[in-house]
Design a protein around this motif. Sequence first.
Motif, PDB file in Angstrom:
ATOM      1  N   MET A 183      53.759  40.170  76.587  1.00 38.45           N
ATOM      2  CA  MET A 183      54.157  40.124  77.987  1.00 38.45           C
ATOM      3  C   MET A 183      55.583  40.672  78.043  1.00 38.45           C
ATOM      4  O   MET A 183      56.537  39.983  77.656  1.00 38.45           O
ATOM      5  CB  MET A 183      54.131  38.683  78.505  1.00 38.45           C
ATOM      6  N   ILE A 204      50.472  26.523  82.353  1.00 36.29           N
ATOM      7  CA  ILE A 204      50.382  27.608  81.374  1.00 36.29           C
ATOM      8  C   ILE A 204      49.595  27.092  80.171  1.00 36.29           C
ATOM      9  O   ILE A 204      49.961  26.078  79.567  1.00 36.29           O
ATOM     10  CB  ILE A 204      51.781  28.065  80.914  1.00 36.29           C
ATOM     11  N   SER A 206      42.744  37.436  80.231  1.00 33.91           N
ATOM     12  CA  SER A 206      42.257  36.793  79.009  1.00 33.91           C
ATOM     13  C   SER A 206      41.458  37.725  78.103  1.00 33.91           C
ATOM     14  O   SER A 206      41.509  37.578  76.876  1.00 33.91           O
ATOM     15  CB  SER A 206      41.403  35.570  79.367  1.00 33.91           C
ATOM     16  N   PHE A 235      56.228  36.725  74.420  1.00 36.28           N
ATOM     17  CA  PHE A 235      56.731  36.899  75.776  1.00 36.28           C
ATOM     18  C   PHE A 235      58.140  37.463  75.655  1.00 36.28           C
ATOM     19  O   PHE A 235      59.009  36.816  75.041  1.00 36.28           O
ATOM     20  CB  PHE A 235      56.835  35.559  76.513  1.00 36.28           C
ATOM     21  N   ASP A 255      43.899  37.288  85.767  1.00 35.90           N
ATOM     22  CA  ASP A 255      43.138  36.977  84.557  1.00 35.90           C
ATOM     23  C   ASP A 255      43.258  38.128  83.565  1.00 35.90           C
ATOM     24  O   ASP A 255      42.677  39.188  83.744  1.00 35.90           O
ATOM     25  CB  ASP A 255      41.669  36.735  84.906  1.00 35.90           C
ATOM     26  N   VAL A 300      50.399  32.837  70.091  1.00 35.91           N
ATOM     27  CA  VAL A 300      51.766  33.074  70.575  1.00 35.91           C
ATOM     28  C   VAL A 300      52.790  32.660  69.525  1.00 35.91           C
ATOM     29  O   VAL A 300      52.819  31.514  69.077  1.00 35.91           O
ATOM     30  CB  VAL A 300      52.030  32.320  71.890  1.00 35.91           C
ATOM     31  N   MET A 330      48.787  28.190  76.586  1.00 33.55           N
ATOM     32  CA  MET A 330      49.221  29.173  75.599  1.00 33.55           C
ATOM     33  C   MET A 330      48.100  29.527  74.631  1.00 33.55           C
ATOM     34  O   MET A 330      47.479  28.631  74.049  1.00 33.55           O
ATOM     35  CB  MET A 330      50.397  28.613  74.794  1.00 33.55           C
ATOM     36  N   ILE A 359      47.770  31.969  85.818  1.00 32.40           N
ATOM     37  CA  ILE A 359      47.516  33.188  85.049  1.00 32.40           C
ATOM     38  C   ILE A 359      46.772  32.806  83.786  1.00 32.40           C
ATOM     39  O   ILE A 359      47.106  31.834  83.113  1.00 32.40           O
ATOM     40  CB  ILE A 359      48.813  33.938  84.714  1.00 32.40           C
ATOM     41  N   GLN A 360      45.714  33.542  83.505  1.00 32.28           N
ATOM     42  CA  GLN A 360      45.010  33.400  82.247  1.00 32.28           C
ATOM     43  C   GLN A 360      45.546  34.455  81.296  1.00 32.28           C
ATOM     44  O   GLN A 360      45.357  35.654  81.506  1.00 32.28           O
ATOM     45  CB  GLN A 360      43.508  33.553  82.450  1.00 32.28           C
ATOM     46  N   LEU A 361      46.234  33.999  80.283  1.00 35.30           N
ATOM     47  CA  LEU A 361      46.939  34.904  79.386  1.00 35.30           C
ATOM     48  C   LEU A 361      45.981  35.590  78.412  1.00 35.30           C
ATOM     49  O   LEU A 361      44.892  35.077  78.123  1.00 35.30           O
ATOM     50  CB  LEU A 361      48.002  34.120  78.606  1.00 35.30           C
ATOM     51  N   LEU A 392      47.609  37.356  72.775  1.00 37.50           N
ATOM     52  CA  LEU A 392      49.037  37.417  73.078  1.00 37.50           C
ATOM     53  C   LEU A 392      49.880  36.836  71.937  1.00 37.50           C
ATOM     54  O   LEU A 392      49.581  35.764  71.414  1.00 37.50           O
ATOM     55  CB  LEU A 392      49.323  36.638  74.371  1.00 37.50           C
TER      56      LEU A 392
END
Length: 630
Positions: A171, A208, A164, A194, A162, A214, A210, A185-187, A191
Amino acid sequence: MKRVYFTLTLMSLFGGLNAFADVKQGGVVYDKMPDGSCIVVNYDDATMPADGIVTIAATININGTDCPVTGILGGENYTATDNNYDNGKYNVEGENTTYNRAAFANCKKITGLKFEKDSKVTWIGDHAFRFCTNLKTIENIPSVLDDIQGWCFEGTALESVDLSNTNVTIMKDGVFYNNTSLTSIQLPNKLENFWDNAFYGCKALNNIVMPSTVVGIYNNVFEGCTSLSNVKLNEVCTTLGHHVFKNCPLAEVTFPNSLNSIGEYAFESTKLNTVDLSNTQITSLPNGSFYNCEQLSDVKLPKALTNICDRAFYNSTIASITFPPSLEKIGAWAFYKARLANVVIPTTCRTIEQGAFSDNANLTTVVINGLECYLAYQAFCNCSKLTDVYITSKEAPVVERYGFPFDNDPKVHVMKDYVGTFSGLKTSENYNPCNTTNFDSNLPLILSKEWTTFTSAYNLDFSSVEGLTAYTAKYNKDNDAVALTSVKKVAAHTGLILKGEAGQTYTLPILASDADGLDAVTDNQLVDCVDAVWSSSRNKDYFLSNGKFVNSTNAGWALPGKSFLYISSGRANQSESPLRVYVDNTATAINGITNNPVVKDEAYYNLQGVKVQRPQHGVFIHNGKKVVLK
């Protein structure tokens, strides 16, 4: 993205200062930095907790001073050197020391990582936990963390992470590379990008979400994520890199309007059924974009697309496709083994490369509207059902434009004045470069319904075709109706409505490119669709649908070979009722269009369809019939 390694250097202080020994606590080795903070530089087997759960302290007391822990050392083979700084950051205070690896690299004893409450760790260096093959959990990740360097968690056993609430915006390269146990996975909420290989080979990752921030997802980021079936790209995303979703079982992807770039083989061997790129900003689909997507059957291309590169839709199941009028090139093997039945190549297209439509077993008809379109070797080979090819160009044919594109001798239909020229084309070896012997100047036409719309890039002669009538159309605002006027010899690019017998085949003579005696068509409000036309004027565009002229409710392509009615100032009566239709200025309802008898109307109209308030003498239309008032 290029790999970026986080290089740290160690500074030694001499000149009478006492050397400082590393502090070891709970299996962690800390060293002090010149700014009074300290970082994690190593792990200590002797003090490693029995359960393998390592806690990163919030502060470490050094010589009576509490020093905040701000980072975890990354990289390999960092050696202390005299007064050698890395931009004044992360230099360790102490004797000459060599760290032969990143802080926890290759540590097999660590099973969990925990950060103390109020941790000040803002960065974790590259390779810091690489090959920690028993590391399964991370707890209390500090919210101040803003930098996780490349390959940091490569090859770990992490199952869920996590991030977040962190401040991480990137990333970085390979950060979770080959984490085969990672399921979720908690982005980070902030973010933006990537970088390459960030989640490469995470074969258990199944979903995922997003963040809305992003912008870019670069090369190989999710390649080999063999459980990832659904991805929604948010509206600010502009870039997808090479191989980004290769070998993912993606069944669905939402493509945002902001997207302007897709990398080579980005969706290779995915399980996509539909792809809608129509509102994206993409102008080129690179090599192998949707290579070997065996379940891909429905594709909507970008409106401004100019290039479809080699093998873009290789081995798909696409049964129909609309090419935008901006298209200039279709690359080699782009639609190899697709299931297309009909293909219309736009006027601007200049090149169809080798094997572009090879092995399309269902392909029966090809229309080449490209004015000077080059048809390469085997462009349409192994298309056993291909019977009719229409080359509509008014440009005189030349040898250099054809490179043996066919292999089953289809009938090629051309302008009347070019039949002999096409037949006489010869290469230096005395072969016809079209690789066919069958040329004529006729257009066979089968109507799907009694009334249908039509447009052709040929000049056509309807005068001698029994049972088929062509009309132009004009909207009359005063009586909210459309008047149809029959035409006989029609110039190319004229929008028409045809009346004939459904299922009947009609053969129209194709006239010369500079034919004389064509009808002078004025005030025709049917838009020609020799190439596809994007319709978005919802209150002005009317389409013939189920026998009625209906208003367009959604933006989309008007198909090539059809036409639609465009009322520039909008319809006077905005009701949903079908438009009244007059044929040759006679108020006869077209049942095939309205599917209703003439509605009783006590008003009088002149022969031009204009409502007359006080009719006196002459011929008028009343209740759908001609009447004479004396």
